[in-house]
Design an enzyme around this catalytic site. Structure first.
Site, PDB file in Angstrom:
ATOM      1  N   LYS A 169      12.882 -36.495  21.161  1.00 28.21           N
ATOM      2  CA  LYS A 169      12.086 -35.357  21.657  1.00 28.21           C
ATOM      3  C   LYS A 169      12.497 -34.055  20.970  1.00 28.21           C
ATOM      4  O   LYS A 169      13.591 -33.544  21.182  1.00 28.21           O
ATOM      5  CB  LYS A 169      12.270 -35.178  23.162  1.00 28.21           C
ATOM      6  CG  LYS A 169      11.299 -34.133  23.706  1.00 28.21           C
ATOM      7  CD  LYS A 169      11.649 -33.674  25.094  1.00 28.21           C
ATOM      8  CE  LYS A 169      12.129 -32.256  25.176  1.00 28.21           C
ATOM      9  NZ  LYS A 169      11.351 -31.234  24.478  1.00 28.21           N
ATOM     10  N   PRO A 170      11.590 -33.501  20.145  1.00 30.28           N
ATOM     11  CA  PRO A 170      11.867 -32.169  19.586  1.00 30.28           C
ATOM     12  C   PRO A 170      11.549 -31.098  20.626  1.00 30.28           C
ATOM     13  O   PRO A 170      10.941 -31.387  21.657  1.00 30.28           O
ATOM     14  CB  PRO A 170      10.878 -32.083  18.410  1.00 30.28           C
ATOM     15  CG  PRO A 170       9.745 -32.991  18.790  1.00 30.28           C
ATOM     16  CD  PRO A 170      10.307 -34.068  19.692  1.00 30.28           C
ATOM     17  N   GLY A 246      26.324 -24.942  22.944  1.00 25.86           N
ATOM     18  CA  GLY A 246      26.388 -23.640  22.281  1.00 25.86           C
ATOM     19  C   GLY A 246      27.746 -23.319  21.685  1.00 25.86           C
ATOM     20  O   GLY A 246      28.745 -23.981  21.938  1.00 25.86           O
ATOM     21  N   GLU A 380      26.985 -16.528  24.204  1.00 25.91           N
ATOM     22  CA  GLU A 380      26.442 -16.897  22.909  1.00 25.91           C
ATOM     23  C   GLU A 380      25.217 -16.015  22.627  1.00 25.91           C
ATOM     24  O   GLU A 380      24.233 -16.063  23.366  1.00 25.91           O
ATOM     25  CB  GLU A 380      26.018 -18.368  22.905  1.00 25.91           C
ATOM     26  CG  GLU A 380      25.480 -18.776  21.551  1.00 25.91           C
ATOM     27  CD  GLU A 380      24.961 -20.199  21.518  1.00 25.91           C
ATOM     28  OE1 GLU A 380      24.437 -20.678  22.539  1.00 25.91           O
ATOM     29  OE2 GLU A 380      25.085 -20.827  20.447  1.00 25.91           O
TER      30      GLU A 380
HETATM   31  P1  NAD Z   1      17.632 -25.847  25.488  1.00 27.12           P
HETATM   32  O1  NAD Z   1      18.775 -26.481  26.197  1.00 27.12           O
HETATM   33  O2  NAD Z   1      16.779 -24.910  26.253  1.00 27.12           O
HETATM   34  O3  NAD Z   1      16.636 -26.942  24.885  1.00 27.12           O
HETATM   35  C1  NAD Z   1      17.075 -27.973  24.028  1.00 27.12           C
HETATM   36  C2  NAD Z   1      16.191 -29.186  24.217  1.00 27.12           C
HETATM   37  O4  NAD Z   1      16.370 -29.682  25.545  1.00 27.12           O
HETATM   38  C3  NAD Z   1      14.698 -28.915  24.061  1.00 27.12           C
HETATM   39  O5  NAD Z   1      14.083 -30.026  23.451  1.00 27.12           O
HETATM   40  C4  NAD Z   1      14.236 -28.790  25.512  1.00 27.12           C
HETATM   41  O6  NAD Z   1      12.875 -29.100  25.678  1.00 27.12           O
HETATM   42  C5  NAD Z   1      15.114 -29.823  26.194  1.00 27.12           C
HETATM   43  N1  NAD Z   1      15.355 -29.571  27.616  1.00 27.12           N
HETATM   44  C6  NAD Z   1      15.228 -28.413  28.302  1.00 27.12           C
HETATM   45  N2  NAD Z   1      15.530 -28.597  29.597  1.00 27.12           N
HETATM   46  C7  NAD Z   1      15.863 -29.903  29.735  1.00 27.12           C
HETATM   47  C8  NAD Z   1      16.281 -30.701  30.833  1.00 27.12           C
HETATM   48  N3  NAD Z   1      16.403 -30.191  32.050  1.00 27.12           N
HETATM   49  N4  NAD Z   1      16.558 -32.011  30.612  1.00 27.12           N
HETATM   50  C9  NAD Z   1      16.461 -32.535  29.377  1.00 27.12           C
HETATM   51  N5  NAD Z   1      16.040 -31.830  28.296  1.00 27.12           N
HETATM   52  C10 NAD Z   1      15.764 -30.524  28.477  1.00 27.12           C
HETATM   53  O7  NAD Z   1      18.268 -25.146  24.212  1.00 27.12           O
HETATM   54  P2  NAD Z   1      17.548 -24.202  23.174  1.00 27.12           P
HETATM   55  O8  NAD Z   1      17.488 -22.836  23.720  1.00 27.12           O
HETATM   56  O9  NAD Z   1      16.300 -24.862  22.704  1.00 27.12           O
HETATM   57  O10 NAD Z   1      18.585 -24.274  21.941  1.00 27.12           O
HETATM   58  C11 NAD Z   1      19.559 -23.331  21.674  1.00 27.12           C
HETATM   59  C12 NAD Z   1      20.921 -23.868  22.022  1.00 27.12           C
HETATM   60  O11 NAD Z   1      21.219 -25.036  21.276  1.00 27.12           O
HETATM   61  C13 NAD Z   1      22.016 -22.871  21.662  1.00 27.12           C
HETATM   62  O12 NAD Z   1      22.932 -22.809  22.717  1.00 27.12           O
HETATM   63  C14 NAD Z   1      22.666 -23.492  20.436  1.00 27.12           C
HETATM   64  O13 NAD Z   1      23.993 -23.109  20.211  1.00 27.12           O
HETATM   65  C15 NAD Z   1      22.536 -24.937  20.759  1.00 27.12           C
HETATM   66  N6  NAD Z   1      22.711 -25.740  19.543  1.00 27.12           N
HETATM   67  C16 NAD Z   1      23.850 -26.486  19.421  1.00 27.12           C
HETATM   68  C17 NAD Z   1      24.068 -27.226  18.265  1.00 27.12           C
HETATM   69  C18 NAD Z   1      25.316 -28.058  18.087  1.00 27.12           C
HETATM   70  O14 NAD Z   1      25.328 -28.899  17.203  1.00 27.12           O
HETATM   71  N7  NAD Z   1      26.341 -27.861  18.893  1.00 27.12           N
HETATM   72  C19 NAD Z   1      23.105 -27.218  17.255  1.00 27.12           C
HETATM   73  C20 NAD Z   1      21.965 -26.441  17.412  1.00 27.12           C
HETATM   74  C21 NAD Z   1      21.781 -25.702  18.578  1.00 27.12           C
END
Ligand code: NAD
Length: 476
Positions: A169-170, A246, A380
């Site tokens: 899931k993207p 994060g 972050e």
């Molecule tokens: P997010 O947690 O809001 O969303 C990430 C994914 O999770 C999306 O596909 C979203 O649809 C899904 N999602 C949202 N709520 C969910 C739930 N309740 N259950 C299951 N899936 C759910 O994060 P974001 O704002 O899209 O991404 C930014 C964050 O990702 C930042 O904190 C960044 O540091 C982190 N990140 C970490 C890495 C790493 O390798 N550690 C890499 C890239 C980004």
């Protein structure tokens, strides 16, 4: 664009769609289905059906499919990069890097395929034991919007090589390039149903995946708070979980550092992808002997960054990836200014002018001498804002580097090996760079400590994490 389940394009059961917005122009680029529980079930079913045949192939055979997939992606890299820029906002150069990075990952796993093996334990009179590495089964992968293509590679490369099938899931805002790549991988010979890509809201599709009894492992990348939710939901089914969360990476510049190289490293480390990278430089600590010189050169370079639509080849930094991100960054910087928590020496506002009118552009921003309680040092900040702090000794620099809930990456810029040793052994992080930041080739295991996550992407470790051992213990 539609979802791909079992190699077939599908829309959602209730015929609802989500728009995909170009963050540089605010225009609707395309739409994707807003998936429901029904499609999650369908995707899991397709992955279960495809599992035995895929797991039953030799690992070298699976590696060959990854090679061919990488080749297809390389041939199409310009179109894929243009699509990535259009949906995510990053400059085209960075999008090309990311698409090539995806191919690198698949090739890395394809390359090691022939060398992978289980284990043998000779236990003398007790007998002999063979330890086999088996795939886990259906794995779920959930990724965010900041680096959709690279993160797709990090998840599917090792998982597919190990013989698993996948429900992927993207993020809702960046589904297009990954869906296109999923189709290319099938054209390269991946059997239908091995990789199923579903689109939809995290709270619906994401949660349904995490709770689904047919999914044996979840690999999640995203925000820390969502990671906690995923862990809570997955725990009820004893599902294996991998969390990449994060970061707030510190960059420590020591007094003997090559200032020119370090300034370039800070600019790239913070402003690459408009600061929306998990391992971006999010806090800069400068030795007081070089702080003034460094800050003035940094400011010049930051003010010279060309911000604009990422599809323009001359642009160094694109827009933020969405309206929400722009609002968050605006609020954070306003809060710093209103509370007098630091001095904004450049940037500090949304960009205006005809080029920026409908997009989500924020000026590259430097904040010097943030006070200890400044939000920039503790949360972050996922955008182009860099707090710059001066330090007089290594003890203080290391204590400050460790003063957050995060522990993803860190870097030290110096020629002094004793400084490197101190930072490497005492800074809490999954990776410590010396005289560089950000770069993570597929060979290097990557992941966080503290609240930055559990588990590792990349390298042999990621392949192992997509397998389970099964032992055969024989007494002769
Ligand atoms: P997010 O947690 O809001 O969303 C990430 C994914 O999770 C999306 O596909 C979203 O649809 C899904 N999602 C949202 N709520 C969910 C739930 N309740 N259950 C299951 N899936 C759910 O994060 P974001 O704002 O899209 O991404 C930014 C964050 O990702 C930042 O904190 C960044 O540091 C982190 N990140 C970490 C890495 C790493 O390798 N550690 C890499 C890239 C980004």
């Amino acid at each position: 664009m539609q979802m791909r389940i079992g190699g077939v394009e599908v829309s959602s059961a209730d015929e609802r769609w989500m728009p995909v917005i170009n963050p540089a122009t605010g225009a609707v680029l395309d739409k994707v289905p807003e998936g429901t529980l029904y499609e999650v079930d369908e995707a899991v079913h397709a992955a279960e059906t495809a599992f035995d045949a895929w797991a039953g192939r030799t690992v070298r055979d699976r590696g060959m499919v990854l090679f061919k997939a990488a080749e297809k992606v390389r041939v199409q890299h310009k179109d894929l990069a243009a699509l990535l820029t259009a949906e995510q906002g990053k400059p085209i150069r960075e999008a090309i890097d990311e698409v090539r990075g995806f191919a690198n990952i698949l090739e890395f796993y394809a390359n090691i395929a022939g060398a992978l093996h289980g284990d043998y334990l000779g236990l003398g009179p007790l007998g002999d034991c063979l330890v086999k590495r088996e795939p886990i089964g259906v794995c779920g992968a959930i990724i965010p919007w900041n680096m959709p293509v690279l993160l797709m590679g990090w998840k599917i490369g090792p998982a597919l090589l190990a013989g698993n099938t996948i429900v992927f899931k993207p993020a809702s805002s960046t589904p297009l390039t990954t869906l296109t790549i999923a189709s290319l991988i099938e054209q390269a010979g991946l059997p239908l149903g091995v990789l199923n890509t579903i689109t939809g809201r995290g709270e619906v599709v994401g949660e349904a995946m995490v709770k689904h009894k047919g999914i044996n492992k979840i690999s999640f990348t995203g925000d820390i708070e969502t990671g906690y939710r995923v862990r809570e939901l997955a725990g009820s089914h004893l599902k294996e979980i991998h969390l990449e969360l994060g970061g707030s990476d510190p960059m420590i510049v020591w007094k003997d550092a090559d200032i020119g190289t370090a300034v370039d490293g800070a600019v790239r480390g913070r402003f690459y992808n408009a600061g929306q990278t998990c391992t971006a430089v999010k806090r800069l600590y400068l030795h007081e002997d070089v702080a003034d010189q460094f800050t003035s050169r940094l400011r010049q370079k930051v003010e010279a960054l060309r911000v604009g639509n990422g599809s323009n080849h001359l642009v160094d930094m694109g827009p933020l990836s969405g309206k929400t991100q722009l609002e968050q960054i605006t609020a954070i910087v306003r809060n710093v200014a209103e509370k007098g928590q630091g001095t904004i020496i450049t940037g500090g506002s949304r960009l205006s002018g005809p080029e920026y009118e409908n997009g989500f552009f924020y000026a590259p921003t430097l904040v010097t001498e943030p006070v200890p309680e400044c939000q920039l040092l503790h949360t972050e900040v996922f955008g182009p804002v860099l707090p710059v702090t001066r330090v007089s000794d290594l003890e203080t620099a290391i204590a400050m580097a460790n003063s957050t809930r995060y522990g993803l990456g860190a870097s030290v810029w110096t020629k002094d090996l004793s400084v490197v040793r101190e930072v490497f052994s005492r800074v809490q992080a999954g990776i410590v760079w010396v005289n560089r930041h950000l770069t993570i080739p597929p060979e290097i295991p990557f992941g966080g400590v503290k609240e930055s996550g559990l588990g590792r992407e990349n390298g042999l470790q990621a392949w192992q994490s997509y397998t389970r051992t099964k032992s055969l213990f024989m007494k002769w």
